[in-house]
Design a protein around this motif. Structure first.
Motif, PDB file in Angstrom:
ATOM      1  N   TYR A   1       0.810  -1.215   0.000  1.00 43.77           N
ATOM      2  CA  TYR A   1       0.000   0.000   0.000  1.00 43.77           C
ATOM      3  C   TYR A   1       0.849   1.273   0.000  1.00 43.77           C
ATOM      4  CZ  TYR A   1      -3.641  -3.329   1.211  1.00 43.77           C
ATOM      5  OH  TYR A   1      -4.503  -4.402   1.203  1.00 43.77           O
ATOM      6  N   ARG A   2       2.160   1.134  -0.173  1.00 42.93           N
ATOM      7  CA  ARG A   2       3.035   2.298  -0.177  1.00 42.93           C
ATOM      8  C   ARG A   2       2.931   3.073  -1.487  1.00 42.93           C
ATOM      9  NH1 ARG A   2       8.249  -0.847   2.510  1.00 42.93           N
ATOM     10  NH2 ARG A   2       7.249  -1.218   4.545  1.00 42.93           N
ATOM     11  N   GLU A   3       3.229   4.383  -1.380  1.00 40.39           N
ATOM     12  CA  GLU A   3       3.224   5.296  -2.525  1.00 40.39           C
ATOM     13  C   GLU A   3       1.844   5.384  -3.185  1.00 40.39           C
ATOM     14  OE1 GLU A   3       6.402   4.370  -5.191  1.00 40.39           O
ATOM     15  OE2 GLU A   3       7.941   4.516  -3.639  1.00 40.39           O
ATOM     16  N   LYS A   4       0.797   5.199  -2.376  1.00 39.89           N
ATOM     17  CA  LYS A   4      -0.571   5.314  -2.872  1.00 39.89           C
ATOM     18  C   LYS A   4      -1.382   6.331  -2.061  1.00 39.89           C
ATOM     19  CE  LYS A   4      -0.604   0.531  -4.567  1.00 39.89           C
ATOM     20  NZ  LYS A   4      -1.243  -0.820  -4.496  1.00 39.89           N
ATOM     21  N   GLY A   5      -0.702   7.082  -1.222  1.00 40.72           N
ATOM     22  CA  GLY A   5      -1.374   8.125  -0.453  1.00 40.72           C
ATOM     23  C   GLY A   5      -1.928   7.673   0.880  1.00 40.72           C
ATOM     24  N   TYR A   6      -1.761   6.399   1.228  1.00 43.80           N
ATOM     25  CA  TYR A   6      -2.350   5.909   2.471  1.00 43.80           C
ATOM     26  C   TYR A   6      -1.634   6.467   3.699  1.00 43.80           C
ATOM     27  CZ  TYR A   6      -5.134   2.625  -0.258  1.00 43.80           C
ATOM     28  OH  TYR A   6      -6.036   2.075  -1.139  1.00 43.80           O
ATOM     29  N   GLY A   7      -0.313   6.671   3.595  1.00 45.52           N
ATOM     30  CA  GLY A   7       0.414   7.243   4.721  1.00 45.52           C
ATOM     31  C   GLY A   7      -0.087   8.636   5.061  1.00 45.52           C
TER      32      GLY A   7
ATOM     33  N   VAL B   1      12.261  12.307  14.001  1.00 44.64           N
ATOM     34  CA  VAL B   1      12.425  11.549  12.763  1.00 44.64           C
ATOM     35  C   VAL B   1      13.892  11.608  12.361  1.00 44.64           C
ATOM     36  CG1 VAL B   1      11.826  13.575  11.364  1.00 44.64           C
ATOM     37  CG2 VAL B   1      11.639  11.282  10.363  1.00 44.64           C
ATOM     38  N   SER B   2      14.410  10.495  11.846  1.00 45.98           N
ATOM     39  CA  SER B   2      15.795  10.460  11.387  1.00 45.98           C
ATOM     40  C   SER B   2      15.999  11.501  10.297  1.00 45.98           C
ATOM     41  CB  SER B   2      16.134   9.061  10.856  1.00 45.98           C
ATOM     42  OG  SER B   2      17.401   9.056  10.241  1.00 45.98           O
ATOM     43  N   ASN B   3      17.104  12.230  10.351  1.00 44.09           N
ATOM     44  CA  ASN B   3      17.304  13.327   9.402  1.00 44.09           C
ATOM     45  C   ASN B   3      17.557  12.836   7.977  1.00 44.09           C
ATOM     46  OD1 ASN B   3      19.989  12.412   9.804  1.00 44.09           O
ATOM     47  ND2 ASN B   3      20.788  14.438   9.309  1.00 44.09           N
ATOM     48  N   ASN B   4      17.798  11.529   7.787  1.00 39.45           N
ATOM     49  CA  ASN B   4      17.965  11.020   6.420  1.00 39.45           C
ATOM     50  C   ASN B   4      16.706  10.362   5.876  1.00 39.45           C
ATOM     51  OD1 ASN B   4      17.911   8.599   7.804  1.00 39.45           O
ATOM     52  ND2 ASN B   4      20.068   8.107   7.475  1.00 39.45           N
ATOM     53  N   ASN B   5      15.607  10.444   6.631  1.00 35.37           N
ATOM     54  CA  ASN B   5      14.328   9.891   6.170  1.00 35.37           C
ATOM     55  C   ASN B   5      13.584  10.989   5.402  1.00 35.37           C
ATOM     56  OD1 ASN B   5      11.912   8.580   5.748  1.00 35.37           O
ATOM     57  ND2 ASN B   5      11.655   7.903   7.865  1.00 35.37           N
ATOM     58  N   THR B   6      14.080  11.295   4.212  1.00 30.35           N
ATOM     59  CA  THR B   6      13.546  12.416   3.429  1.00 30.35           C
ATOM     60  C   THR B   6      12.061  12.282   3.099  1.00 30.35           C
ATOM     61  OG1 THR B   6      15.745  12.769   2.477  1.00 30.35           O
ATOM     62  CG2 THR B   6      13.883  13.789   1.343  1.00 30.35           C
ATOM     63  N   PRO B   7      11.566  11.115   2.673  1.00 33.08           N
ATOM     64  CA  PRO B   7      10.128  11.013   2.367  1.00 33.08           C
ATOM     65  C   PRO B   7       9.246  11.364   3.552  1.00 33.08           C
ATOM     66  CG  PRO B   7      11.303   9.133   1.450  1.00 33.08           C
ATOM     67  CD  PRO B   7      12.276   9.857   2.323  1.00 33.08           C
ATOM     68  N   ALA B   8       9.608  10.866   4.742  1.00 32.45           N
ATOM     69  CA  ALA B   8       8.804  11.166   5.928  1.00 32.45           C
ATOM     70  C   ALA B   8       8.872  12.641   6.280  1.00 32.45           C
ATOM     71  CB  ALA B   8       9.269  10.311   7.104  1.00 32.45           C
TER      72      ALA B   8
ATOM     73  N   LYS C   1       6.377  17.998   6.713  1.00 36.19           N
ATOM     74  CA  LYS C   1       6.394  19.425   6.399  1.00 36.19           C
ATOM     75  C   LYS C   1       5.180  19.827   5.580  1.00 36.19           C
ATOM     76  CE  LYS C   1      11.394  20.245   6.599  1.00 36.19           C
ATOM     77  NZ  LYS C   1      12.605  20.613   5.836  1.00 36.19           N
ATOM     78  N   LYS C   2       4.756  18.951   4.658  1.00 31.59           N
ATOM     79  CA  LYS C   2       3.580  19.242   3.838  1.00 31.59           C
ATOM     80  C   LYS C   2       2.330  19.395   4.695  1.00 31.59           C
ATOM     81  CE  LYS C   2       0.841  17.344   0.008  1.00 31.59           C
ATOM     82  NZ  LYS C   2       0.698  16.207  -0.936  1.00 31.59           N
ATOM     83  N   ILE C   3       2.245  18.597   5.742  1.00 33.64           N
ATOM     84  CA  ILE C   3       1.077  18.654   6.633  1.00 33.64           C
ATOM     85  C   ILE C   3       1.130  19.892   7.524  1.00 33.64           C
ATOM     86  CG2 ILE C   3       0.025  17.474   8.616  1.00 33.64           C
ATOM     87  CD1 ILE C   3       0.740  14.841   7.255  1.00 33.64           C
ATOM     88  N   GLY C   4       2.335  20.422   7.767  1.00 29.33           N
ATOM     89  CA  GLY C   4       2.449  21.624   8.581  1.00 29.33           C
ATOM     90  C   GLY C   4       3.436  21.540   9.726  1.00 29.33           C
ATOM     91  N   PHE C   5       4.103  20.383   9.894  1.00 35.83           N
ATOM     92  CA  PHE C   5       5.094  20.258  10.963  1.00 35.83           C
ATOM     93  C   PHE C   5       6.258  21.218  10.725  1.00 35.83           C
ATOM     94  CE2 PHE C   5       2.925  16.276  11.752  1.00 35.83           C
ATOM     95  CZ  PHE C   5       3.102  16.068  13.113  1.00 35.83           C
ATOM     96  N   LYS C   6       6.759  21.789  11.808  1.00 40.12           N
ATOM     97  CA  LYS C   6       7.917  22.673  11.756  1.00 40.12           C
ATOM     98  C   LYS C   6       9.069  22.038  12.536  1.00 40.12           C
ATOM     99  CE  LYS C   6       5.504  27.104  11.236  1.00 40.12           C
ATOM    100  NZ  LYS C   6       4.189  26.530  10.904  1.00 40.12           N
ATOM    101  N   THR C   7      10.275  22.190  12.001  1.00 36.69           N
ATOM    102  CA  THR C   7      11.452  21.651  12.664  1.00 36.69           C
ATOM    103  C   THR C   7      11.840  22.533  13.847  1.00 36.69           C
ATOM    104  OG1 THR C   7      12.288  20.701  10.595  1.00 36.69           O
ATOM    105  CG2 THR C   7      13.873  20.999  12.383  1.00 36.69           C
ATOM    106  N   LEU C   8      11.972  21.914  15.011  1.00 36.60           N
ATOM    107  CA  LEU C   8      12.363  22.643  16.200  1.00 36.60           C
ATOM    108  C   LEU C   8      13.883  22.661  16.366  1.00 36.60           C
ATOM    109  CD1 LEU C   8       9.734  21.231  18.727  1.00 36.60           C
ATOM    110  CD2 LEU C   8       9.627  23.385  17.454  1.00 36.60           C
ATOM    111  N   GLU C   9      14.509  21.494  16.194  1.00 40.28           N
ATOM    112  CA  GLU C   9      15.948  21.393  16.394  1.00 40.28           C
ATOM    113  C   GLU C   9      16.441  20.040  15.889  1.00 40.28           C
ATOM    114  OE1 GLU C   9      16.338  21.866  20.558  1.00 40.28           O
ATOM    115  OE2 GLU C   9      14.911  20.277  21.011  1.00 40.28           O
TER     116      GLU C   9
END
Length: 272
Positions: free
Chosen positions: A217-223, A245-252, A257-265
Motif C-alpha cells: 500500500y506504499r506510494e498510494k497516499g495511504y500514509g 524523525v531520522s534526518n535522512n528519512n527524506t520522504p517522511a 512538512k507538507k502537513i504543517g510540521f515545523k522543525t524545532l531542532e
C-alpha cells in the motif's frame, strides 16, 4: 560535596535543575536536554519506577550537577545530565553515571545531545556511549494544521507494552488505518490494514512514535491519509503533536512538512 537522590516530582528539584541548565547554556551555548519537570510526573508509579535525579551539592550547599533518569521499561533508561562549568574537571558526571549503572546494571541508556557539543560527545564516548542517530525534533500546532485529504477508517487500540518500540506506557495508542477491499468470490468487501502508527499522550501533547505502511500500500497516499486523519482526531484532545524523525528519512520529513510540521531542532542520540 554531597549527593542526594530525590524524586523528579519534587518542585524544588525542578527549579534547581532548570537554573543549572540555564547557567550551562549561558556558558557554552549548548542546550542541555532535560525532562526534569515536576508538573509532568503527576501520574502514579511504583516506587521502583519513580523518575529520580541525583543532585550534587558543593560544600556551600549550591547545586553543581544533576543526573535525572526515567525508566522507560525493564531494560531501558532515558538519562539527562548537567554539570556546572566550574566543576567539570572533577569527574562528577562520570561518578554520577557510574552510580546509576550500579543500580541498573542490565539496562541500556540513551542520551540526547546538541550536535555542536563536542565536549559532551567526548564525555559520552569515554563512558562507552556510541552515536546512534541524528534526528529532527518536529512540532505541529492545531492552528497550523489544515485537513486536506480523504479520511480513512481508524482502529484505535491501547498497546500498553510494545516490545518493538521498547515502550511500556498505559497511554500508548496503536492507530491502524483500514480500507474496504474487494476479494474474489466474496459478496462483501473485507477490512484490510494498510498501516499503523503509535501515539503517546502526555499532559500537553501527543507524541508520534512511529508510522509504518505495509509494502503493498506504499506510494498510494495511504500514509498521508492515515497521518492526517489521526492528527485531526488527536486535535480534539490536544493542541500539539510532536515527533522525532531520522534526518535522512527524506520522504517522511517531506510528508510532515507538507502537513504543517515545523522543525524545532536537530538532536544527536547516543546509546549504550
Amino acid at each position: 560535596m554531597r549527593i542526594d537522590k530525590v524524586s523528579i516530582r519534587e518542585e524544588y528539584a525542578t527549579d534547581l535543575c532548570n537554573k543549572l541548565s540555564e547557567k550551562c547554556f549561558e556558558y557554552d551555548g549548548f542546550k542541555n536536554y532535560s525532562f526534569i519537570n515536576s508538573n509532568e510526573y503527576d501520574f502514579e508509579l511504583p516506587e521502583s519506577e519513580n523518575p529520580y535525579c541525583y543532585l550534587v551539592y558543593d560544600d556551600s550547599d549550591e547545586l553543581i550537577a544533576f543526573l535525572g533518569y526515567v525508566k522507560i521499561d525493564n531494560n531501558n533508561l532515558q538519562v539527562c545530565m548537567a554539570v556546572d562549568p566550574n566543576h567539570r574537571r572533577q569527574k562528577i558526571g562520570t561518578n554520577m553515571f557510574l552510580k546509576l549503572v550500579s543500580e541498573f546494571e542490565s539496562c541500556s541508556y540513551s542520551v540526547s545531545l546538541d550536535p555542536e557539543n563536542e565536549i559532551g560527545k567526548v564525555f559520552l564516548e569515554k563512558l562507552g556511549f556510541n552515536f546512534a542517530s541524528k534526528e529532527l525534533s518536529m512540532s505541529l500546532s492545531r492552528d497550523d494544521f489544515s485537513f486536506d485529504c480523504e479520511p480513512i477508517e481508524l482502529k484505535i487500540e491501547n498497546d500498553v507494552e510494545n516490545s518493538d518500540l521498547n515502550i511500556v506506557d498505559e497511554n500508548l495508542l496503536k492507530i491502524t488505518g483500514l480500507i474496504d477491499e474487494t476479494v474474489e468470490n466474496q459478496d462483501e468487501p473485507i477490512k484490510k490494514e494498510v498501516g499503523w502508527l503509535y501515539l503517546v499522550k502526555d499532559e500537553s501533547a501527543f507524541c508520534l512514535c512511529d508510522i509504518e505502511i505495509q509494502e503493498d500500500y506504499r506510494e498510494k497516499g495511504y500514509g498521508n491519509r492515515l497521518l492526517q486523519t489521526t492528527i485531526k482526531d488527536a486535535f480534539k484532545h490536544s493542541d500539539k503533536i510532536i515527533l522525532h524523525v531520522s534526518n535522512n528519512n527524506t520522504p517522511a520529513i517531506n510528508l510532515y512538512k507538507k502537513i504543517g510540521f515545523k522543525t524545532l531542532e536537530t538532536i544527536d542520540i547516543y546509546e549504550i
